[in-house]
Scaffold this motif. Structure first.
Motif, PDB file in Angstrom:
ATOM      1  N   ALA A 138       7.505  -5.331   6.560  1.00 33.88           N
ATOM      2  CA  ALA A 138       8.703  -4.647   6.063  1.00 33.88           C
ATOM      3  C   ALA A 138       8.856  -3.265   6.690  1.00 33.88           C
ATOM      4  CB  ALA A 138       8.662  -4.537   4.550  1.00 33.88           C
ATOM      5  N   ARG A 139      10.041  -2.750   6.591  1.00 32.51           N
ATOM      6  CA  ARG A 139      10.360  -1.412   7.105  1.00 32.51           C
ATOM      7  C   ARG A 139       9.424  -0.373   6.490  1.00 32.51           C
ATOM      8  NH1 ARG A 139      16.335   1.444   6.641  1.00 32.51           N
ATOM      9  NH2 ARG A 139      15.843   3.329   7.832  1.00 32.51           N
ATOM     10  N   GLY A 140       8.928   0.524   7.321  1.00 29.06           N
ATOM     11  CA  GLY A 140       8.022   1.557   6.846  1.00 29.06           C
ATOM     12  C   GLY A 140       6.575   1.127   6.782  1.00 29.06           C
ATOM     13  N   SER A 141       6.263  -0.072   7.283  1.00 27.89           N
ATOM     14  CA  SER A 141       4.878  -0.554   7.237  1.00 27.89           C
ATOM     15  C   SER A 141       3.960   0.373   8.023  1.00 27.89           C
ATOM     16  CB  SER A 141       4.790  -1.965   7.827  1.00 27.89           C
ATOM     17  OG  SER A 141       3.442  -2.367   7.974  1.00 27.89           O
ATOM     18  N   THR A 142       2.780   0.615   7.456  1.00 33.21           N
ATOM     19  CA  THR A 142       1.762   1.443   8.121  1.00 33.21           C
ATOM     20  C   THR A 142       0.577   0.605   8.592  1.00 33.21           C
ATOM     21  OG1 THR A 142       0.710   1.915   5.981  1.00 33.21           O
ATOM     22  CG2 THR A 142       2.394   3.465   6.758  1.00 33.21           C
ATOM     23  N   ILE A 143       0.723  -0.712   8.557  1.00 35.97           N
ATOM     24  CA  ILE A 143      -0.369  -1.607   8.959  1.00 35.97           C
ATOM     25  C   ILE A 143      -0.454  -1.621  10.491  1.00 35.97           C
ATOM     26  CG2 ILE A 143      -1.283  -3.944   8.872  1.00 35.97           C
ATOM     27  CD1 ILE A 143      -1.271  -2.552   6.189  1.00 35.97           C
ATOM     28  N   THR A 144      -1.581  -1.202  11.004  1.00 36.32           N
ATOM     29  CA  THR A 144      -1.827  -1.237  12.449  1.00 36.32           C
ATOM     30  C   THR A 144      -3.102  -1.994  12.793  1.00 36.32           C
ATOM     31  OG1 THR A 144      -2.986   0.883  12.329  1.00 36.32           O
ATOM     32  CG2 THR A 144      -0.620   0.946  12.836  1.00 36.32           C
ATOM     33  N   ASN A 145      -3.857  -2.389  11.760  1.00 41.11           N
ATOM     34  CA  ASN A 145      -5.095  -3.123  11.984  1.00 41.11           C
ATOM     35  C   ASN A 145      -5.256  -4.136  10.848  1.00 41.11           C
ATOM     36  OD1 ASN A 145      -8.104  -3.764  12.008  1.00 41.11           O
ATOM     37  ND2 ASN A 145      -7.986  -2.330  13.733  1.00 41.11           N
ATOM     38  N   TRP A 146      -5.746  -5.323  11.208  1.00 37.98           N
ATOM     39  CA  TRP A 146      -5.894  -6.389  10.215  1.00 37.98           C
ATOM     40  C   TRP A 146      -6.855  -5.994   9.098  1.00 37.98           C
ATOM     41  CZ3 TRP A 146      -3.178 -10.910   9.915  1.00 37.98           C
ATOM     42  CH2 TRP A 146      -2.394 -11.258  11.020  1.00 37.98           C
ATOM     43  N   ARG A 147      -7.770  -5.099   9.347  1.00 38.94           N
ATOM     44  CA  ARG A 147      -8.728  -4.730   8.296  1.00 38.94           C
ATOM     45  C   ARG A 147      -8.037  -4.024   7.135  1.00 38.94           C
ATOM     46  NH1 ARG A 147     -10.252  -0.935  12.338  1.00 38.94           N
ATOM     47  NH2 ARG A 147      -9.617   1.214  11.822  1.00 38.94           N
ATOM     48  N   GLN A 148      -6.827  -3.490   7.359  1.00 38.64           N
ATOM     49  CA  GLN A 148      -6.108  -2.813   6.292  1.00 38.64           C
ATOM     50  C   GLN A 148      -5.652  -3.774   5.192  1.00 38.64           C
ATOM     51  OE1 GLN A 148      -3.717  -0.505   9.540  1.00 38.64           O
ATOM     52  NE2 GLN A 148      -3.328   0.582   7.617  1.00 38.64           N
ATOM     53  N   ILE A 149      -5.641  -5.077   5.495  1.00 38.20           N
ATOM     54  CA  ILE A 149      -5.305  -6.064   4.463  1.00 38.20           C
ATOM     55  C   ILE A 149      -6.516  -6.921   4.121  1.00 38.20           C
ATOM     56  CG2 ILE A 149      -2.866  -6.151   5.099  1.00 38.20           C
ATOM     57  CD1 ILE A 149      -3.554  -8.865   6.478  1.00 38.20           C
ATOM     58  N   GLY A 150      -7.701  -6.477   4.552  1.00 35.57           N
ATOM     59  CA  GLY A 150      -8.921  -7.175   4.185  1.00 35.57           C
ATOM     60  C   GLY A 150      -9.393  -8.203   5.191  1.00 35.57           C
TER      61      GLY A 150
END
Length: 506
Positions: free
Chosen positions: A174-186
């Motif tokens: 989604a807009r504004g996502s700060t996810i740049t690495n898969w580890r951020q979602i576990g």
């Protein structure tokens, strides 16, 4: 004179009061009469409302029996393509197609300006009431397929997980996502990047509508993260996910580097070739001179000096040619060694990131050998409960347990849907369901769903006769089989991806 006692007087007064109460306005016959009056008023009001509905219905636009007006969200819609095919085949039905937003489509259906509407959302209570006020019954929409979205990574690449909740999908895309690495979602520690088709594509729409809670018809790329890559061609999108685009880019860089090194070495390579030729020529000349001295010592006469001179010159040329080829080979080997080192140093970084792609189920199904789907958990908020991961398959799509789907409906007045002209369109949409839906990047109905839909609409089933070896004839009912090669092996009674063994998230 005898006077009545006080007790007798009180009793007579009570009896008189009770008698008067029994003759008052609230007596039972009068209550019944009042209820009858109220019922009669309500019935009269109902009759008046029905007359008003009938009059409004009669005032709706009328068309000839062979005229059908379609409202569709795009020219690529399955209903529009079916109408185009029928028109090319010189069908007796004349179709008019209106490309317009779904909200306007429902307005036109309820006002009689359109007969059939294709849409990816259900009708609202307000829209249904509007239709009812005009005497139109739009209950019982016909499902002709499903818009689907499958989130895929490269097959064989371990990103540290295989199941995403809808909440995680939103946080990643989604807009504004700060996810740049898969580890951020576990998941594992790998760089994250994503790609999808344009916003008008059904798969992209499904993600925004189901994961971001965007309304149907209002999806744009502004709803997605700013660095989302978009591809109109699914093959390019697949190449992005599998890093084939990076390999091609590295090939181009490698060729450019090779040419650059060759240019840098051109002068020195030319000099090295000249030195090699000169050395080879001197060696042959020394050999010729030694042969001449040997003939002089033996006092052998040269019968044809000119021929000997030509032979000696040819020997020198051949020696120089061999030297030139050998030196060129050595020079090229040096360039190729440097080029190989350049490519090798960069090749290892090509697959260091986990790329995510959004594709329709139909494309994933045909490319499941190189694309790996992520299962989807329908929860939209973080939860510590046991994962409820759903694998994308024909079965989980048709039974609507896979979260990233939107049924595609046909709406219209129930009487209109049963007219001969509209039945021509419905028959084509169901007979050619797989082909028509695939052209719109939709997933078609299963064989069972096609049979049930035909039955509910009163359309004839497709009969197929088979003659056996003993001469008997067997008739089977078929619509269109839907083949899928992307569903995992299941235990009896299990639904793929819905808490079945072998497809759960670890």
């Amino acid at each position: 004179m005898i006077r009545p006692s006080r007790h007798l007087t009180a009793g007579l007064a009570l009896a008189s009061a009770l008698a008067m109460a029994g003759c008052g306005v609230n007596s039972e016959p009068e209550m019944i009469q009042s209820e009858r009056v109220q019922i009669s008023a309500r019935e009269q009001q109902r009759v008046q409302e029905q007359e008003s509905i009938t009059n409004r219905n009669r005032a709706l636009p009328r068309r000839a029996a062979d005229q059908v007006v379609l409202s569709v969200p795009s020219e690529n819609s399955a209903a529009a393509r079916a109408a185009q095919d029928l028109t090319r085949e010189r069908s007796s039905v004349n179709f008019t197609t209106q490309v317009q937003p779904t909200d306007q489509g429902f307005t036109d259906i309820c006002s009689g300006r359109a007969d059939v509407l294709q849409t990816s959302r259900e009708i609202t209570d307000a829209e249904r009431a509007q239709c009812s006020q005009n005497g139109l019954d739009v209950r019982g929409a016909v499902v002709i397929g499903y818009a689907t979205a499958v989130l895929v990574t490269e097959n064989g690449r371990d990103i540290g997980g295989d199941c995403l909740t809808l909440a995680a999908v939103k946080s990643m895309l989604a807009r504004g996502s700060t996810i740049t690495n898969w580890r951020q979602i576990g998941f594992g520690s790998q760089t994250f990047s994503a790609a999808a088709p344009p916003a008008t594509n059904p798969a992209t729409n499904v993600v925004a509508i189901k994961a971001f809670q965007r309304p149907v018809g209002a999806v744009s790329l502004n709803d997605f993260r700013g660095d989302l890559r978009t591809f109109s061609d699914y093959r390019d999108l697949s190449d992005f996910v599998t890093s084939q685009d990076r390999i091609r880019a590295l090939d181009r860089e490698t060729r450019s580097y090779n040419r650059s090194i060759a240019r840098q070495r051109r002068r020195s390579d030319i000099e090295s070739i000249r030195r090699a030729e000169a050395i080879a020529a001197r060696a042959v000349v020394r050999q010729i001179q030694a042969e001449n001295r040997e003939r002089e010592r033996k006092k052998q006469a040269v019968r044809n000096p000119e021929e000997l001179e030509r032979q000696n010159a040819s020997r020198v040329r051949q020696a120089k040619r061999r030297a030139r080829l050998e030196q060129t080979r050595k020079n090229n080997a040096v360039v190729n060694t440097q080029t190989d080192r350049f490519r090798r140093d960069r090749f290892g970084t090509l697959f260091s990131s986990g790329r995510l792609g959004v594709v329709p189920y139909t494309f994933y199904e045909l490319n499941s050998d190189v694309l790996r789907p992520l299962e989807i958990d329908p929860r939209t908020t973080p939860s510590s409960k046991r994962p409820d991961c759903r694998f994308p398959s024909q079965q989980t799509i048709v039974n609507r347990t896979y979260p990233l789907i939107l049924p595609v409906y046909l709406y219209g007045d129930r009487r209109v849907l049963r007219t001969a002209s509209v039945r021509v369109l419905l028959t084509r949409l169901l007979t050619e369901n797989a082909a028509l839906t695939r052209r719109e990047d939709l997933t078609g109905l299963s064989n069972t769903a096609l049979i049930n839909t035909r039955r509910s609409l009163g359309l004839p089933q497709i009969q197929e006769s088979t003659t056996t070896t003993d001469g008997t004839t067997t008739t089977t009912t078929q619509s269109q089989p839907t083949v899928t090669n992307a569903t995992p092996n299941l235990q009896p009674g299990e639904i793929p991806g819905v808490n079945s063994r072998g497809v759960e998230s670890p």
